[in-house]
Design a protein around this motif. Structure first.
Motif, PDB file in Angstrom:
ATOM      1  N   GLY A  58       0.780  -1.228   0.000  1.00 57.47           N
ATOM      2  CA  GLY A  58       0.000   0.000   0.000  1.00 57.47           C
ATOM      3  C   GLY A  58       0.810   1.276   0.000  1.00 57.47           C
ATOM      4  N   LEU A  59       2.118   1.180   0.106  1.00 55.59           N
ATOM      5  CA  LEU A  59       2.961   2.372   0.123  1.00 55.59           C
ATOM      6  C   LEU A  59       3.336   2.767  -1.305  1.00 55.59           C
ATOM      7  CD1 LEU A  59       5.374   1.565   3.090  1.00 55.59           C
ATOM      8  CD2 LEU A  59       3.339   3.010   3.113  1.00 55.59           C
ATOM      9  N   GLY A  60       3.200   4.050  -1.604  1.00 58.91           N
ATOM     10  CA  GLY A  60       3.539   4.550  -2.924  1.00 58.91           C
ATOM     11  C   GLY A  60       4.886   5.241  -2.947  1.00 58.91           C
ATOM     12  N   ALA A  61       5.269   5.714  -4.122  1.00 62.19           N
ATOM     13  CA  ALA A  61       6.556   6.397  -4.286  1.00 62.19           C
ATOM     14  C   ALA A  61       6.622   7.661  -3.430  1.00 62.19           C
ATOM     15  CB  ALA A  61       6.776   6.740  -5.760  1.00 62.19           C
ATOM     16  N   ARG A  62       5.492   8.364  -3.299  1.00 60.94           N
ATOM     17  CA  ARG A  62       5.470   9.579  -2.489  1.00 60.94           C
ATOM     18  C   ARG A  62       5.734   9.281  -1.025  1.00 60.94           C
ATOM     19  NH1 ARG A  62       0.546  14.046  -2.448  1.00 60.94           N
ATOM     20  NH2 ARG A  62       1.551  15.541  -1.024  1.00 60.94           N
ATOM     21  N   ASP A  63       5.168   8.180  -0.522  1.00 64.13           N
ATOM     22  CA  ASP A  63       5.390   7.784   0.871  1.00 64.13           C
ATOM     23  C   ASP A  63       6.859   7.450   1.121  1.00 64.13           C
ATOM     24  OD1 ASP A  63       2.597   7.939   1.364  1.00 64.13           O
ATOM     25  OD2 ASP A  63       2.354   5.928   0.517  1.00 64.13           O
ATOM     26  N   LEU A  64       7.461   6.717   0.200  1.00 60.95           N
ATOM     27  CA  LEU A  64       8.864   6.335   0.351  1.00 60.95           C
ATOM     28  C   LEU A  64       9.785   7.546   0.226  1.00 60.95           C
ATOM     29  CD1 LEU A  64       8.901   2.995  -1.682  1.00 60.95           C
ATOM     30  CD2 LEU A  64       8.675   3.315   0.787  1.00 60.95           C
ATOM     31  N   PHE A  65       9.407   8.485  -0.647  1.00 65.67           N
ATOM     32  CA  PHE A  65      10.216   9.705  -0.788  1.00 65.67           C
ATOM     33  C   PHE A  65      10.182  10.520   0.500  1.00 65.67           C
ATOM     34  CE2 PHE A  65      10.513  14.251  -1.901  1.00 65.67           C
ATOM     35  CZ  PHE A  65      11.803  14.265  -2.422  1.00 65.67           C
ATOM     36  N   ARG A  66       9.004  10.614   1.112  1.00 61.12           N
ATOM     37  CA  ARG A  66       8.906  11.341   2.381  1.00 61.12           C
ATOM     38  C   ARG A  66       9.781  10.687   3.443  1.00 61.12           C
ATOM     39  NH1 ARG A  66       5.391  14.648   5.516  1.00 61.12           N
ATOM     40  NH2 ARG A  66       4.080  15.031   3.701  1.00 61.12           N
ATOM     41  N   SER A 317      -1.281   1.059   6.067  1.00 60.22           N
ATOM     42  CA  SER A 317      -0.940   2.207   5.227  1.00 60.22           C
ATOM     43  C   SER A 317      -2.188   2.972   4.816  1.00 60.22           C
ATOM     44  CB  SER A 317      -0.179   1.732   3.979  1.00 60.22           C
ATOM     45  OG  SER A 317      -0.960   0.812   3.259  1.00 60.22           O
ATOM     46  N   SER A 318      -3.183   2.984   5.686  1.00 59.12           N
ATOM     47  CA  SER A 318      -4.414   3.690   5.377  1.00 59.12           C
ATOM     48  C   SER A 318      -4.195   5.184   5.418  1.00 59.12           C
ATOM     49  CB  SER A 318      -5.497   3.297   6.388  1.00 59.12           C
ATOM     50  OG  SER A 318      -5.085   3.606   7.700  1.00 59.12           O
ATOM     51  N   ARG A 319      -4.894   5.906   4.545  1.00 57.43           N
ATOM     52  CA  ARG A 319      -4.768   7.356   4.472  1.00 57.43           C
ATOM     53  C   ARG A 319      -5.555   8.023   5.588  1.00 57.43           C
ATOM     54  NH1 ARG A 319      -0.618   9.066   1.232  1.00 57.43           N
ATOM     55  NH2 ARG A 319      -0.403   7.535  -0.414  1.00 57.43           N
ATOM     56  N   ARG A 320      -4.967   9.071   6.141  1.00 58.98           N
ATOM     57  CA  ARG A 320      -5.669   9.845   7.144  1.00 58.98           C
ATOM     58  C   ARG A 320      -6.432  10.968   6.477  1.00 58.98           C
ATOM     59  NH1 ARG A 320      -0.277  10.957  10.520  1.00 58.98           N
ATOM     60  NH2 ARG A 320       0.238   8.838  11.070  1.00 58.98           N
ATOM     61  N   SER A 321      -7.327  11.554   7.210  1.00 56.81           N
ATOM     62  CA  SER A 321      -8.049  12.711   6.708  1.00 56.81           C
ATOM     63  C   SER A 321      -7.105  13.880   6.538  1.00 56.81           C
ATOM     64  CB  SER A 321      -9.164  13.078   7.701  1.00 56.81           C
ATOM     65  OG  SER A 321      -9.726  14.326   7.375  1.00 56.81           O
ATOM     66  N   GLY A 322      -7.387  14.736   5.590  1.00 54.98           N
ATOM     67  CA  GLY A 322      -6.551  15.905   5.362  1.00 54.98           C
ATOM     68  C   GLY A 322      -6.755  16.992   6.388  1.00 54.98           C
ATOM     69  N   ARG A 323      -7.797  16.867   7.240  1.00 57.10           N
ATOM     70  CA  ARG A 323      -8.043  17.882   8.259  1.00 57.10           C
ATOM     71  C   ARG A 323      -7.029  17.781   9.376  1.00 57.10           C
ATOM     72  NH1 ARG A 323     -13.099  15.661   7.417  1.00 57.10           N
ATOM     73  NH2 ARG A 323     -12.940  14.533   9.396  1.00 57.10           N
ATOM     74  N   PRO A 324      -6.704  18.913  10.023  1.00 65.87           N
ATOM     75  CA  PRO A 324      -5.762  18.859  11.150  1.00 65.87           C
ATOM     76  C   PRO A 324      -6.289  17.964  12.242  1.00 65.87           C
ATOM     77  CG  PRO A 324      -6.158  21.131  10.430  1.00 65.87           C
ATOM     78  CD  PRO A 324      -7.150  20.270   9.715  1.00 65.87           C
ATOM     79  N   VAL A 325      -5.407  17.228  12.910  1.00 62.79           N
ATOM     80  CA  VAL A 325      -5.797  16.341  13.996  1.00 62.79           C
ATOM     81  C   VAL A 325      -5.925  17.149  15.279  1.00 62.79           C
ATOM     82  CG1 VAL A 325      -5.151  14.348  15.359  1.00 62.79           C
ATOM     83  CG2 VAL A 325      -4.633  14.411  12.915  1.00 62.79           C
ATOM     84  N   PRO A 326      -7.062  17.112  15.947  1.00 65.93           N
ATOM     85  CA  PRO A 326      -7.216  17.885  17.181  1.00 65.93           C
ATOM     86  C   PRO A 326      -6.351  17.344  18.294  1.00 65.93           C
ATOM     87  CG  PRO A 326      -9.094  16.424  16.867  1.00 65.93           C
ATOM     88  CD  PRO A 326      -8.262  16.335  15.624  1.00 65.93           C
ATOM     89  N   ALA A 327      -6.089  18.202  19.302  1.00 64.94           N
ATOM     90  CA  ALA A 327      -5.241  17.783  20.423  1.00 64.94           C
ATOM     91  C   ALA A 327      -5.878  16.630  21.185  1.00 64.94           C
ATOM     92  CB  ALA A 327      -4.989  18.962  21.356  1.00 64.94           C
TER      93      ALA A 327
END
Length: 336
Positions: A58-66, A317-327
């Motif tokens: 499930g990991l892509g090239a962008r994930d590995l680059f990061r 490798s699930s994607r998280r929401s693009g919204r900021p994570v609250p404290a």
């Protein structure tokens, strides 16, 4: 946070400064680091292609680059400056003390970058930790002789590199398993230091036995122990608490360096150790009384629950929401 895990992390991370001191007298910085990462990258690469293949799904090239960028900052950049400072003559204790300013920088940036609430009690603990660092740094710097003043600025670059890596990793939208991140980081650093060693004519390792002792020390204690535990505790307990433990690295390394290498250790160093211990206690008390760091929540009357405690294969490798994570995340079980 598990107390035994914290103790193991402090000891293993501090061992990196001692290992750098062990190898600094037998080879250049880039040669030592190249031979630290080449065998490590080979072992992790074999594991990645065999028993740990499922971790990469499930990991892509962008994930590995990061992850490569995180490794470039947290291993290549950080270790290069730390080892170079020790090679210049800065004591292992002083290098660890300068590195101990990480919590202040991370604490100041955690709010705007991660949306993490840092309580007043935690800020008090951070202030105590900085005071301890200042006390011991003054003592060690005053005892040093023949070291250029600018050499003490080199570890600050490494500290900033590590803080940048921490936030870059925490802002990722992909859950990456520790085995994957360590493999990518090691491969990245092996390439970087091999190129630097080739350019400087330092590919050939010395025949000195102390060099290979330092290499084994650094691979087993510092990388698998210190570096691996850093990311594990970061994911389980958050930025504020893992960086607060950094306050203990300086005095522990100072004691270790005094016993092994005869580096300066006096009353001021002991006082700094006490302040560091107090800082950790205050910050953890503040966390229990306030809101948790990213990846944490409070159950009613229960302990903090880690966000990624289980890492189940199906959602590794699930994607998280693009919204900021609250404290303080919503009620419910921690994300796998």
């Amino acid at each position: 946070m598990n107390i035994l895990l914290s103790i193991a992390f402090v000891g293993a991370w501090s061992s990196g400064f001692i290992g750098a001191k062990l190898g600094s007298g037998s080879a250049s910085t880039v040669t030592l680091l190249m031979w630290r990462f080449l065998p490590l990258a080979l072992v992790l690469g074999v594991v990645a292609l065999t028993t740990a293949r499922s971790s990469w799904r499930g990991l892509g090239a962008r994930d590995l680059f990061r992850q490569a960028c995180v490794g470039l900052l947290s291993q290549s950049g950080y270790l290069l400056t730390v080892y170079y400072a020790i090679e210049l003559g800065v004591s292992s204790g002083t290098t660890a003390l300068i590195d101990g300013t990480q919590p202040l920088v991370a604490g100041a940036l955690a709010g705007p970058l991660l949306g993490v609430a840092v309580s007043r009690t935690q800020w008090l603990g951070l202030g105590l930790g900085v005071a301890g660092v200042a006390v011991v740094t003054t003592a060690d710097a005053g005892a040093a002789t023949g070291v250029a003043w600018w050499a003490y600025l080199v570890p600050f670059l490494g500290m900033l590199s590590m803080v940048a890596a921490t936030f870059l990793d925490r802002r990722s939208r992909t859950d990456v398993r520790p085995m994957v991140s360590m493999t990518v980081h090691a491969l990245t650093s092996a390439v970087v230091f091999t190129v630097l060693a080739a350019l400087g004519g330092g590919l050939t390792p010395p025949a000195d036995g102390s060099f290979w002792t330092a290499v084994v020390w650094l691979v087993t204690l510092s990388t698998f122990g210190g570096y691996g535990l850093y990311w594990l505790i970061l994911r389980r307990s958050g930025v504020t608490k893992v960086n607060t433990l950094m306050f203990l690295m300086a005095p522990v390394t100072a004691v270790w360096g005094a016993l092994m290498f005869g580096e300066h250790f006096g009353t001021q160093t002991a006082a700094g150790l006490g302040l560091g211990l107090l800082a950790v206690a205050v910050v953890h008390r503040g966390d229990r009384g306030g809101r948790g760091d990213r990846g944490e929540r409070h159950d009613k009357g229960g302990p903090l629950t880690p966000r990624r405690s289980a890492w189940p294969r199906a959602r590794s490798s699930s994607r998280r929401s693009g919204r900021p994570v609250p404290a303080t995340p919503r009620a419910g079980p921690g994300e796998g």
